[in-house]
Write a protein that holds these residues in place. Structure first.
Motif, short mmCIF file in Angstrom:
data_model
loop_
_atom_site.label_atom_id
_atom_site.label_comp_id
_atom_site.label_asym_id
_atom_site.label_seq_id
_atom_site.Cartn_x
_atom_site.Cartn_y
_atom_site.Cartn_z
N ASP A 1 13.74 10.22 -0.39
CA ASP A 1 14.04 9.00 -1.16
C ASP A 1 15.52 8.67 -1.14
O ASP A 1 16.02 8.02 -2.05
CB ASP A 1 13.60 9.21 -2.62
CG ASP A 1 14.37 10.36 -3.29
OD1 ASP A 1 14.96 11.19 -2.56
OD2 ASP A 1 14.40 10.41 -4.53
N THR B 1 16.04 4.93 -0.32
CA THR B 1 15.33 4.02 -1.24
C THR B 1 15.83 4.13 -2.68
O THR B 1 15.98 3.13 -3.36
CB THR B 1 13.82 4.31 -1.23
OG1 THR B 1 13.63 5.72 -1.41
CG2 THR B 1 13.16 3.87 0.07
N PRO C 1 20.67 3.63 -2.29
CA PRO C 1 20.17 2.39 -1.69
C PRO C 1 21.26 1.61 -0.96
O PRO C 1 20.95 0.77 -0.11
CB PRO C 1 19.61 1.60 -2.89
CG PRO C 1 20.08 2.31 -4.10
CD PRO C 1 20.49 3.69 -3.75
N ALA D 1 13.02 2.86 3.81
CA ALA D 1 13.72 1.72 3.20
C ALA D 1 13.56 0.53 4.15
O ALA D 1 13.45 0.71 5.37
CB ALA D 1 15.20 2.05 3.02
#
Ligand code: CDP
Length: 203
Positions: A106, A109, A113, A165
């Motif tokens: 992650d 994401t 980000p 992403a």
């Protein structure tokens, strides 16, 4: 210089090897964020407590690479409080001076980000299971079942599920030699550095 490379993807896709090679090529620090979840799983007791108490020294245990530690990691990784407790450590690492590569599930994401370069490294479950089996041995069918089970848990969890992403460059390593995959990843990083007006360190 602040520059973050986010590398996400499923188990045994080649993230670790690519991340280490990219970090070495550009002189960036590298954090394998899976180790944080593995360490929390291995510490036993209350996982939220363990995540809050985690220090860099806990990442040095030599039993974190086993299949069991991976399964335990993906079980504690579904807990939002565990994930929340590990965010600051990862973000501080990402923004350290000199550049950083973080690999995980992650990073592009949720954790970073705004990372300057994002990659999603993947491969078919069969190929990934075969690679993992070459590392850990044992029963090949069992390794494939574990890879599939871990994928399902990582993709299906509500908090920070595994996905690319929207602005990540996808590298499918199913039919690639590792040197080829590393080269593709380095090209993405060079383009991102240039976009920031930064010159890559000479090879
Ligand atoms: O090396 P491998 O890809 O098999 O696993 P890992 O990267 O060490 O991650 C182990 C487990 O930790 C994963 O299956 C995820 O459930 C969890 N994890 C996560 O949720 N978020 C991350 N950023 C890294 C790992």
């Amino acid at each position: 210089m602040i520059f973050t490379v986010a590398i996400d993807g499923p188990a045994a896709a080649g993230k670790g090897t690519i991340s280490r090679a990219v970090a070495a090529r550009f002189g960036f620090a590298h954090l394998d964020t899976g180790l944080l979840y593995r360490a929390v799983g291995a510490m036993g007791g209350d996982p939220v407590d363990a995540a809050r108490r985690l220090t860099a020294a806990d990442l040095l245990r030599d039993d974190l690479r086993t299949l069991e530690a991976g399964a335990a990691a993906s079980r504690v990784a579904v807990l939002p409080e565990v994930r929340a407790a590990l965010v600051d450590f990862q973000r501080r690492f990402a923004r350290r001076d000199g550049g950083a590569v973080l690999d995980g599930r992650d990073i592009g994401t949720v954790i970073c980000p705004a990372a300057e370069a994002k990659l999603y490294v993947t491969a078919s479950p069969e190929i990934r299971a075969h690679r993992r089996w070459l590392e850990v041995g044992g029963d090949a069918a069992e390794v494939l079942a574990q890879v599939r089970e871990r994928d399902a848990r990582d993709i299906g969890r509500a908090d920070a599920p595994l996905r690319a992403a929207v602005d990540a460059v996808v590298i499918d390593t199913s039919a690639m030699e590792i040197v080829e995959a590393v080269k593709a990843a380095c090209t993405v990083v060079v383009v991102a550095l240039e976009r920031q007006g930064l010159a890559p360190k000479p090879e």
